[in-house]
Write a protein that holds these residues in place. Structure first.
Motif, PDB file in Angstrom:
ATOM      1  N   UNK A  87      33.424   5.973  11.807  1.00 48.36           N
ATOM      2  CA  UNK A  87      32.637   5.745  10.595  1.00 48.36           C
ATOM      3  C   UNK A  87      33.251   6.240   9.290  1.00 48.36           C
ATOM      4  N   UNK A  88      34.266   7.067   9.357  1.00 49.85           N
ATOM      5  CA  UNK A  88      34.889   7.573   8.133  1.00 49.85           C
ATOM      6  C   UNK A  88      36.194   6.826   7.894  1.00 49.85           C
ATOM      7  N   UNK A 126      36.795  27.879  -4.088  1.00 49.75           N
ATOM      8  CA  UNK A 126      35.921  26.726  -4.336  1.00 49.75           C
ATOM      9  C   UNK A 126      36.698  25.548  -4.929  1.00 49.75           C
ATOM     10  N   UNK A 127      36.343  24.358  -4.483  1.00 48.68           N
ATOM     11  CA  UNK A 127      36.996  23.129  -4.929  1.00 48.68           C
ATOM     12  C   UNK A 127      35.972  22.012  -4.846  1.00 48.68           C
ATOM     13  N   UNK A 128      36.033  21.068  -5.755  1.00 44.23           N
ATOM     14  CA  UNK A 128      35.179  19.891  -5.712  1.00 44.23           C
ATOM     15  C   UNK A 128      36.003  18.710  -5.218  1.00 44.23           C
ATOM     16  N   UNK A 129      35.535  18.105  -4.140  1.00 48.85           N
ATOM     17  CA  UNK A 129      36.177  16.903  -3.621  1.00 48.85           C
ATOM     18  C   UNK A 129      35.623  15.677  -4.330  1.00 48.85           C
ATOM     19  N   UNK A 130      36.374  14.600  -4.273  1.00 46.25           N
ATOM     20  CA  UNK A 130      35.903  13.313  -4.772  1.00 46.25           C
ATOM     21  C   UNK A 130      34.583  12.994  -4.076  1.00 46.25           C
ATOM     22  N   UNK A 131      33.588  12.535  -4.841  1.00 40.95           N
ATOM     23  CA  UNK A 131      32.250  12.277  -4.286  1.00 40.95           C
ATOM     24  C   UNK A 131      32.268  11.231  -3.179  1.00 40.95           C
ATOM     25  N   UNK A 132      33.209  10.302  -3.207  1.00 42.07           N
ATOM     26  CA  UNK A 132      33.261   9.291  -2.139  1.00 42.07           C
ATOM     27  C   UNK A 132      33.609   9.944  -0.803  1.00 42.07           C
ATOM     28  N   UNK A 133      34.394  11.005  -0.851  1.00 41.01           N
ATOM     29  CA  UNK A 133      34.777  11.717   0.378  1.00 41.01           C
ATOM     30  C   UNK A 133      33.635  12.596   0.863  1.00 41.01           C
ATOM     31  N   UNK A 134      33.181  13.525   0.028  1.00 37.20           N
ATOM     32  CA  UNK A 134      32.124  14.461   0.455  1.00 37.20           C
ATOM     33  C   UNK A 134      30.826  13.730   0.748  1.00 37.20           C
ATOM     34  N   UNK A 135      30.524  12.705  -0.042  1.00 38.00           N
ATOM     35  CA  UNK A 135      29.300  11.938   0.180  1.00 38.00           C
ATOM     36  C   UNK A 135      29.306  11.205   1.510  1.00 38.00           C
ATOM     37  N   UNK A 136      30.423  10.599   1.857  1.00 37.95           N
ATOM     38  CA  UNK A 136      30.519   9.869   3.123  1.00 37.95           C
ATOM     39  C   UNK A 136      30.417  10.822   4.312  1.00 37.95           C
ATOM     40  N   UNK A 138      28.936  13.735   4.376  1.00 36.92           N
ATOM     41  CA  UNK A 138      27.550  14.203   4.441  1.00 36.92           C
ATOM     42  C   UNK A 138      26.647  13.121   5.042  1.00 36.92           C
ATOM     43  N   UNK A 139      26.816  11.875   4.628  1.00 40.92           N
ATOM     44  CA  UNK A 139      25.992  10.780   5.169  1.00 40.92           C
ATOM     45  C   UNK A 139      26.165  10.629   6.680  1.00 40.92           C
TER      46      UNK A 139
END
Length: 177
Positions: A87-88, A126-136, A138-139
């Protein structure tokens, strides 16, 4: 004898002074902080959490490693990894390196909720990942449907679980535990 009586009196006064200096008076104000039953407890947050997710025992939530709970998933880690592999779809995104950890609770019915995400680089900063990565990620985690409740002495309990995802340039390279 009079000397001993005076020493006893002085020691008693000193003891009482020390004891009463440690007590708060009713007029003192103190900010109370609510402590939960375990380190890393995941309290309900109306901003993030599904109001329909219910814990069976709000006062007892076992930590992920309590009594060897570990990963209690149908098909175990092999199935969990397969689900993410299927799925990823990673698209190479340079600089998206590090770890994404998702903590959550599995209730006594095997349902999940109260998801919390922590993102960090390989130096654990701490680091912020691209939302497409972290969001997927998490989903996919939210949609996992093979969790088993923790059983002990013939009763089922809620417990905490975590999954940590290792990423290199946006590609998922490992899942822990």
């Amino acid at each position: 004898m009079n000397y001993h009586w005076q020493i006893k009196k002085i020691l008693t006064v000193l003891f009482c002074t020390i004891l009463f200096s440690c007590l708060e008076t009713p007029s003192e104000t103190k900010t109370e902080k609510k402590y939960f039953n375990d380190l890393g407890e995941i309290p309900f947050d109306e901003e993030f959490d599904d109001i329909n997710f219910k814990l069976c025992h709000e006062d007892i939530t076992f930590p992920f490693n309590y009594g060897g709970i570990g990963l209690v998933y149908e098909g175990e880690k092999k199935q969990l990894v397969k689900t993410f592999t299927d799925n990823y779809q990673s698209s190479e995104i340079k600089g998206q390196n590090g770890f994404i950890t998702i903590r959550f609770i599995i209730n006594c019915e095997g349902k999940t909720g109260r998801f919390r995400v922590t993102e960090m680089d390989f130096n654990l900063k701490p680091k912020k990942f691209d939302k497409t990565i972290s969001g997927k990620i998490l989903d996919i985690t939210k949609n996992l449907s093979g969790w088993k409740p923790h059983e002990q002495n013939g009763r089922t309990f809620d417990y905490q679980q975590y999954l940590t995802f290792k990423l290199n340039d946006g590609e998922l390279t490992d899942i822990l535990p």
